[in-house]
Design an enzyme around this catalytic site. Structure first.
Site, PDB file in Angstrom:
ATOM      1  CD  GLN A  81      -2.912   1.168   1.881  1.00 27.93           C
ATOM      2  OE1 GLN A  81      -4.300   0.476   1.820  1.00 27.93           O
ATOM      3  NE2 GLN A  81      -3.053   1.900   3.398  1.00 27.93           N
ATOM      4  CG  HIS A 159      -1.180   9.813   3.552  1.00 28.15           C
ATOM      5  ND1 HIS A 159      -2.271   9.974   4.806  1.00 28.15           N
ATOM      6  CD2 HIS A 159      -1.064   8.491   3.406  1.00 28.15           C
ATOM      7  CE1 HIS A 159      -2.788   9.568   5.167  1.00 28.15           C
ATOM      8  NE2 HIS A 159      -2.247   8.233   3.615  1.00 28.15           N
ATOM      9  CD  GLU A 264      -4.194  11.898   3.182  1.00 31.17           C
ATOM     10  OE1 GLU A 264      -4.042  10.530   2.063  1.00 31.17           O
ATOM     11  OE2 GLU A 264      -4.503  11.354   3.836  1.00 31.17           O
TER      12      GLU A 264
END
Length: 297
Positions: A81, A159, A264
């Site tokens: 991920q 992020h 983000e």
């Protein structure tokens, strides 16, 4: 000294205000602290790993070349991920400006995490630029496809974990009228709400957000964070709430969701396809501003 370089971190201190600083971990090139007049602006889990054993929970992790877990692309689906940038130790390239203090970090397939580049054998060069202003923080990225023959297919995302006082008193504004995909209910629609409020887990991807929309985090009628995007058409808004926080081992304290919201900016609703020898640039600017409501056009 405005720039301190250690084995694991780089710290920038503003030359006109020693209480304003930014700290970047070389592992992941992750900004994990940004202080304005000694007040921390970013949220960092108290259980975050800063020893290079896993990506940092908090700050500004860098997502490349894939957002989330890909299930369709043969090569990208092999990566964990959010890809490999946050799982690799970047090279400190040095200081490029004294005022505002500005530094750069580099990553390519030769120095990136070898276990992950073996799964994704592509040629690339990333250069992250971190600029500390007296009242702002700018992070910019340049992606260079160093291959002579193959296109480079990738996502990019900052992020960003922003520190707040209380999530239930917090709103995110200036995304009204934008198209979103709600990752929890797996549905797409246009957001007609004037602001985003938080009373449960939130995980939404806003795509093709108007370039002139400056996203604001608002608490009790006052803006506390403003985010300006350059060449980043999408924005993810995320808060894990109670159950999700409890399920993440590196998320501490478990009630920390009350004091953070992720806004983000990225390019994630589709992939950038960069031709051989070409470059792509983007940036985010975090700063303070007046409350400016941008309504649906």
């Amino acid at each position: 000294m405005p720039v301190q370089n250690t084995d694991t971190t780089v710290v920038l201190t503003h030359p006109h205000n020693k209480e304003t600083s930014v700290t970047i971990l070389k592992y992941g090139a992750t900004v994990y602290s940004w202080k304005l007049n000694s007040e921390e602006q970013l949220w960092l889990s108290t259980a975050a790993k800063l020893d290079g054993s896993k990506p940092v929970r908090g700050g500004i992790p860098l997502v490349f070349p894939v957002f989330g877990k890909n299930e369709t692309d043969e090569l990208l689906s092999k990566l964990p991920q959010h890809g490999l940038a946050r799982n690799s130790t970047w090279e400190f390239l040095g200081q490029t400006k004294e005022n505002p203090p500005t530094v750069q970090f580099g990553l390519n397939e030769k120095i990136a995490n070898p276990e992950l580049t073996a799964l994704w054998p592509r040629s690339f060069q990333l250069v992250l630029t971190v600029e500390l202003g007296a009242d702002y923080l700018k992070t910019g990225i340049e992606v260079d496809n160093t291959s002579n023959t193959e296109a480079l297919k990738f996502n990019w995302l900052f992020h960003t974990y922003l520190r707040i006082e209380d999530i239930e008193d917090t709103m995110v504004s200036n995304l009204a009228g934008m198209h979103l995909y709600d990752q929890l209910i797996k549905e797409s629609f246009v957001d007609k709400h004037p602001v985003i409020t938080f009373h449960q887990e939130t995980d939404c991807i806003y795509s093709n957000v108007d370039a002139d929309r400056n996203i604001q985090v608002v608490s009790r009628g006052k803006q506390i964070h403003t985010l300006k995007r350059e060449n980043l058409p999408d924005a993810v808004v995320w808060n894990p709430w109670v159950k999700k926080s409890e399920g993440m081992g590196d998320f501490e304290p478990k009630i920390g969701y009350k004091n953070m919201v992720c806004v983000e900016p990225g390019h994630v609703h589709d992939f950038i396809e960069l031709a051989p020898g070409k470059k792509w640039n983007a940036s985010q600017l975090l700063y303070k501003d007046e409350l400016k409501y941008q309504a649906i056009q």
